[in-house]
Design a protein around this motif. Structure first.
Motif, PDB file in Angstrom:
ATOM      1  N   HIS A  65     -10.183   1.319   1.880  1.00 24.77           N
ATOM      2  CA  HIS A  65      -9.621   2.379   2.584  1.00 24.77           C
ATOM      3  C   HIS A  65     -10.857   3.283   2.741  1.00 24.77           C
ATOM      4  O   HIS A  65     -10.721   4.378   3.692  1.00 24.77           O
ATOM      5  CB  HIS A  65      -8.797   3.178   1.592  1.00 24.77           C
ATOM      6  CG  HIS A  65      -7.247   2.833   1.618  1.00 24.77           C
ATOM      7  ND1 HIS A  65      -6.555   3.000   2.464  1.00 24.77           N
ATOM      8  CD2 HIS A  65      -6.592   2.317   0.725  1.00 24.77           C
ATOM      9  CE1 HIS A  65      -5.454   2.454   2.382  1.00 24.77           C
ATOM     10  NE2 HIS A  65      -5.224   2.225   1.117  1.00 24.77           N
ATOM     11  N   CYS A 120       1.030  -1.048   0.003  1.00 27.90           N
ATOM     12  CA  CYS A 120       0.051  -0.133   0.093  1.00 27.90           C
ATOM     13  C   CYS A 120       0.830   1.236   0.021  1.00 27.90           C
ATOM     14  O   CYS A 120       2.080   1.186   0.703  1.00 27.90           O
ATOM     15  CB  CYS A 120      -0.714   0.106   1.160  1.00 27.90           C
ATOM     16  SG  CYS A 120      -1.666   1.415   1.387  1.00 27.90           S
ATOM     17  N   LEU A 121       0.483   2.255  -0.747  1.00 30.31           N
ATOM     18  CA  LEU A 121       1.346   3.693  -0.642  1.00 30.31           C
ATOM     19  C   LEU A 121       1.522   4.355   0.578  1.00 30.31           C
ATOM     20  O   LEU A 121       2.403   4.862   0.786  1.00 30.31           O
ATOM     21  CB  LEU A 121       0.761   4.418  -1.833  1.00 30.31           C
ATOM     22  CG  LEU A 121       1.167   3.991  -3.371  1.00 30.31           C
ATOM     23  CD1 LEU A 121       0.278   4.976  -4.316  1.00 30.31           C
ATOM     24  CD2 LEU A 121       2.590   3.450  -3.595  1.00 30.31           C
ATOM     25  N   HIS A 171      -8.977  -3.413  -2.106  1.00 31.54           N
ATOM     26  CA  HIS A 171      -7.878  -2.843  -1.311  1.00 31.54           C
ATOM     27  C   HIS A 171      -8.443  -1.178  -1.135  1.00 31.54           C
ATOM     28  O   HIS A 171      -8.611  -0.786  -0.053  1.00 31.54           O
ATOM     29  CB  HIS A 171      -6.597  -3.014  -1.823  1.00 31.54           C
ATOM     30  CG  HIS A 171      -5.335  -2.252  -1.056  1.00 31.54           C
ATOM     31  ND1 HIS A 171      -4.507  -2.750  -0.366  1.00 31.54           N
ATOM     32  CD2 HIS A 171      -5.409  -0.743  -0.885  1.00 31.54           C
ATOM     33  CE1 HIS A 171      -3.661  -1.806  -0.106  1.00 31.54           C
ATOM     34  NE2 HIS A 171      -4.226  -0.650  -0.173  1.00 31.54           N
ATOM     35  N   GLU A 172      -8.611  -0.702  -2.247  1.00 24.05           N
ATOM     36  CA  GLU A 172      -9.006   0.606  -2.437  1.00 24.05           C
ATOM     37  C   GLU A 172     -10.376   1.109  -1.846  1.00 24.05           C
ATOM     38  O   GLU A 172     -10.372   2.129  -1.059  1.00 24.05           O
ATOM     39  CB  GLU A 172      -8.977   1.118  -3.952  1.00 24.05           C
ATOM     40  CG  GLU A 172      -7.439   1.257  -4.564  1.00 24.05           C
ATOM     41  CD  GLU A 172      -6.308   1.437  -3.633  1.00 24.05           C
ATOM     42  OE1 GLU A 172      -6.423   2.379  -2.813  1.00 24.05           O
ATOM     43  OE2 GLU A 172      -4.973   1.094  -3.835  1.00 24.05           O
TER      44      GLU A 172
HETATM   45 ZN    ZN Z   1      -3.687   1.237   0.359  1.00 22.59          ZN
END
Ligand code: ZN
Length: 193
Positions: free
Chosen positions: A141, A93-94, A137-138
């Protein structure tokens, strides 16, 4: 065009639930463009608005390979409308530079969202594809859920955070066994077949 600051693990904004996008204003369009640039600048395959300090239900994904043309997809007010199976894979993840842990996701998903013109669209992401994983994943968030919350191996997760100088594990935020099981009801049926 601008490269935005990415909030790292430990920032409170990553744990907040994001609000639905109302009108898709000029400001939202610029934000989405800047998020795409920021994702590319950091070699990511996805980026969600809370990661750049905006608690709104918007994320961008691009899973095209190096030799392919850029194919960014903007998701506004997304909803996963169906899912099947499960798949295990290392994920990053960034907001967690260089940290990777094994995360279980649905294999197949169907997602509904709006594009930047406010038009609804549906995407089906194939079994175990990077697209399927990236969207889940996004999408998490937007509810303040992070990939490490899904991790089954808590020791691997603690080590990945420590090794990369990230904030200590927020154990209370992790999904418990029951929550994980509820998320993976589909997968149980598959295993019994
Ligand atoms: Zn992420």
């Amino acid at each position: 065009m601008a490269i935005l600051k990415i909030f790292k693990y430990g920032s409170e904004i990553l744990r907040q639930k994001s609000k639905e996008v109302g009108k898709i204003s000029k400001k939202i369009k610029i934000l989405a463009e800047n998020m795409i640039d920021t994702m590319y600048a950091n070699n990511g395959v996805g980026l969600a608005a809370p990661q750049v300090g905006e608690n709104i239900r918007l994320f961008v994904v691009d899973v095209s390979l190096e030799n392919e043309k850029y194919n960014p997809i903007v998701f506004i007010n997304p909803k996963i409308i169906s899912h099947e199976g499960a798949s295990h894979e290392k994920e990053g993840c960034l907001s967690f530079p260089n940290a990777f842990v094994d995360v279980r996701r649905y294999a197949y998903i169907k997602v509904k969202a709006l594009n930047l013109s406010g038009k609804p669209f549906i995407i089906e992401a194939k079994d175990g594809s990077l697209l399927s994983r990236a969207i889940q994943h996004e999408n998490d968030h937007l509810d303040g859920i992070l990939f490490i919350d899904h991790a089954r191996n808590i020791f691997e997760t603690i080590k990945a955070l420590e090794d990369n100088g990230l904030a200590p594990l927020e154990k209370d935020k992790m999904l418990d066994e029951e929550e994980i099981e509820n998320l993976l009801v589909e997968d149980k049926t598959t295993e019994n077949e």
